[in-house]
Design an enzyme around this catalytic site. Structure first.
Site, PDB file in Angstrom:
ATOM      1  N   SER A  97       2.110 -44.289 -66.323  1.00  0.00           N
ATOM      2  CA  SER A  97       1.383 -43.287 -67.113  1.00  0.00           C
ATOM      3  C   SER A  97       2.319 -42.454 -67.965  1.00  0.00           C
ATOM      4  O   SER A  97       1.890 -41.814 -68.929  1.00  0.00           O
ATOM      5  CB  SER A  97       0.613 -42.341 -66.187  1.00  0.00           C
ATOM      6  OG  SER A  97      -0.142 -43.054 -65.252  1.00  0.00           O
ATOM      7  N   LEU A 151      -6.136 -47.787 -68.849  1.00  0.00           N
ATOM      8  CA  LEU A 151      -6.281 -47.997 -67.416  1.00  0.00           C
ATOM      9  C   LEU A 151      -6.308 -46.686 -66.638  1.00  0.00           C
ATOM     10  O   LEU A 151      -5.468 -45.801 -66.842  1.00  0.00           O
ATOM     11  CB  LEU A 151      -5.130 -48.868 -66.906  1.00  0.00           C
ATOM     12  CG  LEU A 151      -5.140 -50.292 -67.450  1.00  0.00           C
ATOM     13  CD1 LEU A 151      -3.823 -50.988 -67.122  1.00  0.00           C
ATOM     14  CD2 LEU A 151      -6.313 -51.085 -66.886  1.00  0.00           C
ATOM     15  N   SER A 159     -25.751  -9.097 -68.482  1.00  0.00           N
ATOM     16  CA  SER A 159     -26.022  -8.998 -67.039  1.00  0.00           C
ATOM     17  C   SER A 159     -24.786  -8.527 -66.282  1.00  0.00           C
ATOM     18  O   SER A 159     -24.888  -7.767 -65.332  1.00  0.00           O
ATOM     19  CB  SER A 159     -26.442 -10.362 -66.475  1.00  0.00           C
ATOM     20  OG  SER A 159     -27.768 -10.663 -66.818  1.00  0.00           O
ATOM     21  N   GLU A 177     -18.292 -22.400 -67.472  1.00  0.00           N
ATOM     22  CA  GLU A 177     -17.421 -21.585 -66.622  1.00  0.00           C
ATOM     23  C   GLU A 177     -16.052 -22.207 -66.396  1.00  0.00           C
ATOM     24  O   GLU A 177     -15.049 -21.491 -66.262  1.00  0.00           O
ATOM     25  CB  GLU A 177     -18.099 -21.326 -65.271  1.00  0.00           C
ATOM     26  CG  GLU A 177     -19.409 -20.539 -65.345  1.00  0.00           C
ATOM     27  CD  GLU A 177     -20.629 -21.372 -65.721  1.00  0.00           C
ATOM     28  OE1 GLU A 177     -20.491 -22.610 -65.873  1.00  0.00           O
ATOM     29  OE2 GLU A 177     -21.713 -20.807 -65.867  1.00  0.00           O
TER      30      GLU A 177
END
Lengths: 608, 608
Positions: free
Chosen positions: A29, A177, A336, A357
């Site tokens: 990777s 992959l 709120s 969030e």
């Protein structure tokens, strides 16, 4: 160009060598993104003062695909900041070259490794550059193709486009992959371009191993205005070593010591003396905010009856002159949570994060990276959405403050989906977190200030319902403290409460007093760290401890008290939410769950 | 068509009346979707046996925008299943018409109200229909435009397209207004069509108040093949009442008793006798799986040394003949969690969910809705990503099993981002959850079977490292149990451990025994519910309790023990992860955090 090829070769060498030495890690990777990152860093695009990583003008490079850490460390070796010897400590106990980037490595901008989070951190750093510090730096985020499956990435994409973050550049390493199989879209670059483009980003598709194409892509990205840019690059996992290149089943697998020489032979001769040059950043001063008025102390009329959530935004606005790094983020419920009160005063320091969030908390981590003090707010229940980001924020050592409103069954009619009933457990279980739970306007206001002054993660739990004052304007509150609100020299038991249940406990106190039973009442406004001394004293001086909380029994105030007293052999009785919550009036629900005044009275009479 | 208009008018009447009576709730968000839902239900498209909501052939309608519950309840009034009198109990204590849909209302398919979750539940129901039960039913999901900001929605979109769920139809109610402001894209339907279309869905944009257009859209949707469909409808929040229509600032605000008559006057006369007709579903039998072999008991050779994670998939495959409703989902780490072992045996009962944990848990809720027993697996750390869905699953009374692998610092080199260190706290703090933590192959295998047999949420914590057997093949394990692995009549203290730390405790036992110190060792494999009796007995018979866990101190095994013993005045000492974790070998890290054999020995010697 030739120089970049040489650099790339040495980077590959280090990746292979260090992971084989470690016996674990992710060489394949790392290898896929070599050209993408070396061209960026050493091709004149990336501007960074390597001697001063904290320079506010530095560009930032984030590895959202944190498992490519061997590449990250190798890049900084090429920048002359890491030796080969150091690289060989990869993943060893005590090394700053950890399995996934951690702040122990000074060039890691954030702890990554839980996928899909880096772009949100980039959004925070980009917001700071474009709107707060007003600095021309750029933010680059290296992404893996597997992590594009994470919804959090799409949250970051939509918010970055909404806020027109043209200083944010994603670099998507499409190596096809994943860990156990091919990704959803394989090497279909267009699948990504279509999706990312539809979210309002400018996209550029390239061959990620062609240095010329990579360089051109950066040029185009850096000159794009009003839109963030995603460079989408076709790459090969394991690129550069024929027997691991583009092969499935090799995720997170280093070469064996036997395989390594063969791979290095394929690379050909490397010149270990080669070094890359990083361009220098500009030298500008970050912009300063316009401050309204002077810092003043909190002050409330004695007859104030006000929900702690309504105090939150007022307190933020009050302390802003003292804490000018404050930035507020809210998930589209500012009316709120009452972050809106702050927004109305300092609109340029409020950023709308909409109902997303995860990205909101990631953005906060990015703002903290740039020295800001982000305050994040939404319903406590919905913070559960961002628990992974909250968890990771602590590994980033981020200085973020999170405010959860509408906690417990006392919110009433809306029902359980909107009730924060596991938030104390959630935040207590984060290393070194601070958890605060004020009960009235004065404690709420002062604890917001304490949170701003504290360096690190602070969670503040606010209540929906209006509550009367318990304290006077001169009362002081500190992290790790508590208040003995009622006591006498003939207290039979101690009731430990916080927030809404403190008011129930105080009502119980009055009723019991009329029956000639004295109870001690402790306001445990600092649920973590907890004031063990006061609790220990109460254990010694009274017969038993009764905890009352508008939260499930596990991991909350009751268990915090039990943990504080576990070595003393104390008797602790706990009242908490134990039945399936439902809709109803706040009083009906407190009664139903057995955490009301009458439940406290009953328990005290049982125990006495 | 005229009938649908009459129906719509009465639905509006009920919405307004019931929310005003309740004094809270979301009339404006309900009014915008009246035509979208009445046309679906009573226009011949929706097929449902209203006398038998559990009929496996029924279509399903999910309100992802759960705050539109007054609309949901009113629709079923029009279906003749709810009386006006009942509607007027909306949001009252004890009423099944809660603020947001809950299973108390038999026609609510899932608890919703935390936005962005309904589509994932729909994915689960659609997967069941298309691939498991092989039934022709359809799944309709009503979505709000605000919730499109949630990443979880995009996870559901990508997975639905990947799995070609042409039995899944989303209905997006674009009423432009969120809670506190306009949404990101306002009334720009194309913004949604572009995005959703790019994710591989067929999109249809319409005027959501034009019954003819709505009906045509359903026709088109129902005849679309190989792709899920999103109907994207322009609507007005508060539609039908001029003074609240399309106005900001009216989210979650019912009309006052004074305003109501004026609104009802605007609606005009309603015919309360009108009823809608719902089409009947087909009558087919769900497909049955092909079972390989017979159910057999778990059996391991005495010298087995095997990680509990590696046992997981084997156990699933073993018990499948007995529990043929099992379905496995994994977040693209099946070769780490070892769900792959099950997949290899029953590929048609394994669904790849890629790295999108929120949607994975939502999908599991949908599968549970259809009577399946979903087992969900990924790294324990990444389950934090889906905490909101896990929380909501319990309000849906879903029967789901979650398996978290790679727990604690004992995973070693990968570092903290990959270490589940708050998972016990997370799962304990869910109402009525079961939390299991096996230590060897036999207990792991048997506890997977216990989990399948239990109705409700079960979490199983598995370990990365190979561990030897502690138990024999005949040992029995039950939810709420524990094992006294070592004991004598002269035990000085009791060590309570589970999973990896049980092996450390057993090693400590040997070392201490050589020093003539006897300790009792309890394997607390059922962390919730906890075996209080055994712990109480140990408290009476030994001097102190020492808990050891590879988890942060808060909310985990230690606090579970403290809670169990809180009324006894027991002395409990806890060893847990208290320092910032890092990379290193498992043994180095257990040592560093003070949860190793030697740390236990030291603590015992201190306490004795």
């Amino acid at each position: 160009m030739q120089e970049l090829e040489k650099i790339g070769k040495l980077v590959r060498y280090y990746i292979l060598e260090s992971t084989t030495e470690a016996g674990s890690g992710h060489p394949t990777s790392s290898l896929s993104a070599v050209e993408l990152t070396t061209t960026l860093m050493f091709g004149g695009f990336f501007k960074f003062d390597a001697d001063n990583p904290k320079n506010p003008n530095n560009d930032r490079l984030l590895f959202s695909k944190g498992h490519a850490s061997p590449l990250l460390y190798s890049l900084w070796a090429l920048a002359g900041k890491v030796s080969e010897e150091e690289l060989l400590t990869l993943r060893k106990f005590g090394s700053k070259f950890e399995g996934h980037p951690m702040p122990s490595f000074e060039y890691a901008e954030a702890a990554t490794g839980s996928l899909g989070q880096g772009l949100s951190v980039g959004v925070g750093i980009a917001i700071n550059g474009k709107y707060i510090g007003k600095l021309p730096y750029k933010v680059f985020v290296l992404l893996g193709d597997s992590e594009m499956a994470e919804g959090s990435v799409w949250e970051a994409l939509e918010l970055a486009a909404y806020h027109k973050l043209d200083n944010l550049i994603g670099v998507l390493d499409v190596n096809r992959l994943g860990q156990s199989r091919e990704t959803m879209y394989g090497h279909d670059l267009e699948a990504y371009a279509k999706r990312v483009g539809s979210f309002g980003w400018h996209t550029i598709t390239i061959d990620g191993h062609n240095i010329e194409e990579v360089a051109k892509a950066y040029e185009e990205a850096l000159s794009t205005k009003e839109k963030p840019v995603m460079i989408i690059a076709k790459t090969l996992k394991g690129k550069g070593v024929s027997f691991i290149e583009n092969k499935d089943g090799l995720h997170g697998k280093p070469l064996t010591k036997e395989q390594l020489p063969e791979a290095l032979k394929e690379l050909g001769e490397v010149d270990k003396s080669v070094l890359g040059t990083i361009a220098k950043p500009e030298n500008m001063e970050p912009a300063k905010p316009e401050v309204k008025g002077k810092f003043e102390k909190a002050s409330y009329e004695p007859d104030t009856v006000l929900a702690t959530r309504k105090v939150y935004g007022k307190a933020l606005a009050r302390i802003f002159p003292k804490f000018q790094n404050i930035v507020a983020l809210d998930a589209e419920v500012s009316n709120s949570t009452f972050s809106k009160t702050f927004r109305d005063e300092y609109p340029e320091r409020y950023f709308e994060m909409f109902i997303a969030e995860q990205n909101m908390v990631g953005t906060a981590i990015g703002l903290s990276n740039r020295g800001k003090i982000p305050f994040v707010s939404t319903f406590a229940a919905f913070l559960s959405r961002a628990y992974d980001q909250i968890r990771m924020s602590q590994y980033s050592q981020a200085n973020i403050k999170i405010v959860g409103s509408h906690v417990g069954v006392s919110i009433g009619q809306d029902g359980p989906s909107q009730m924060g009933l596991e938030d104390l457990a959630m935040f207590r279980a984060i290393l070194n977190s601070v958890v605060l739970y004020p009960s009235d306007a004065i404690s709420a206001d002062k604890l917001v200030e304490e949170a701003a002054a504290h360096k690190g993660l602070v969670y503040i739990r606010t209540t929906r319902k209006d509550t009367p004052l318990v304290y006077g304007n001169d009362e002081e509150f500190k992290i790790g403290g508590s208040k003995v609100v009622k006591s006498s020299n003939k207290d039979s038991v101690t009731v430990v409460a916080a927030g809404i249940t403190l008011h129930e406990a105080l009502a119980a106190y009055e009723e019991l007093k009329a029956k000639d039973i004295n109870i001690r009442v402790i306001d445990l406004y600092s649920v973590k760290p907890v004031d063990s001394k006061t609790l220990e004293k109460a254990t010694k001086e009274t017969k038993a401890i009764i905890t009352v909380e508008d939260h499930f029994p596990e991991g909350g105030l009751g268990e915090a008290v039990k943990s504080a007293l576990a070595n003393m052999g104390a008797k602790v009785h706990s009242l908490a939410v134990t039945k399936m919550p439902k809709s109803g009036s706040p009083d009906e629900l407190l009664e139903y769950e057995g955490i009301s005044k009458s439940a406290i009275v009953k328990k005290v009479e049982e125990v006495v």
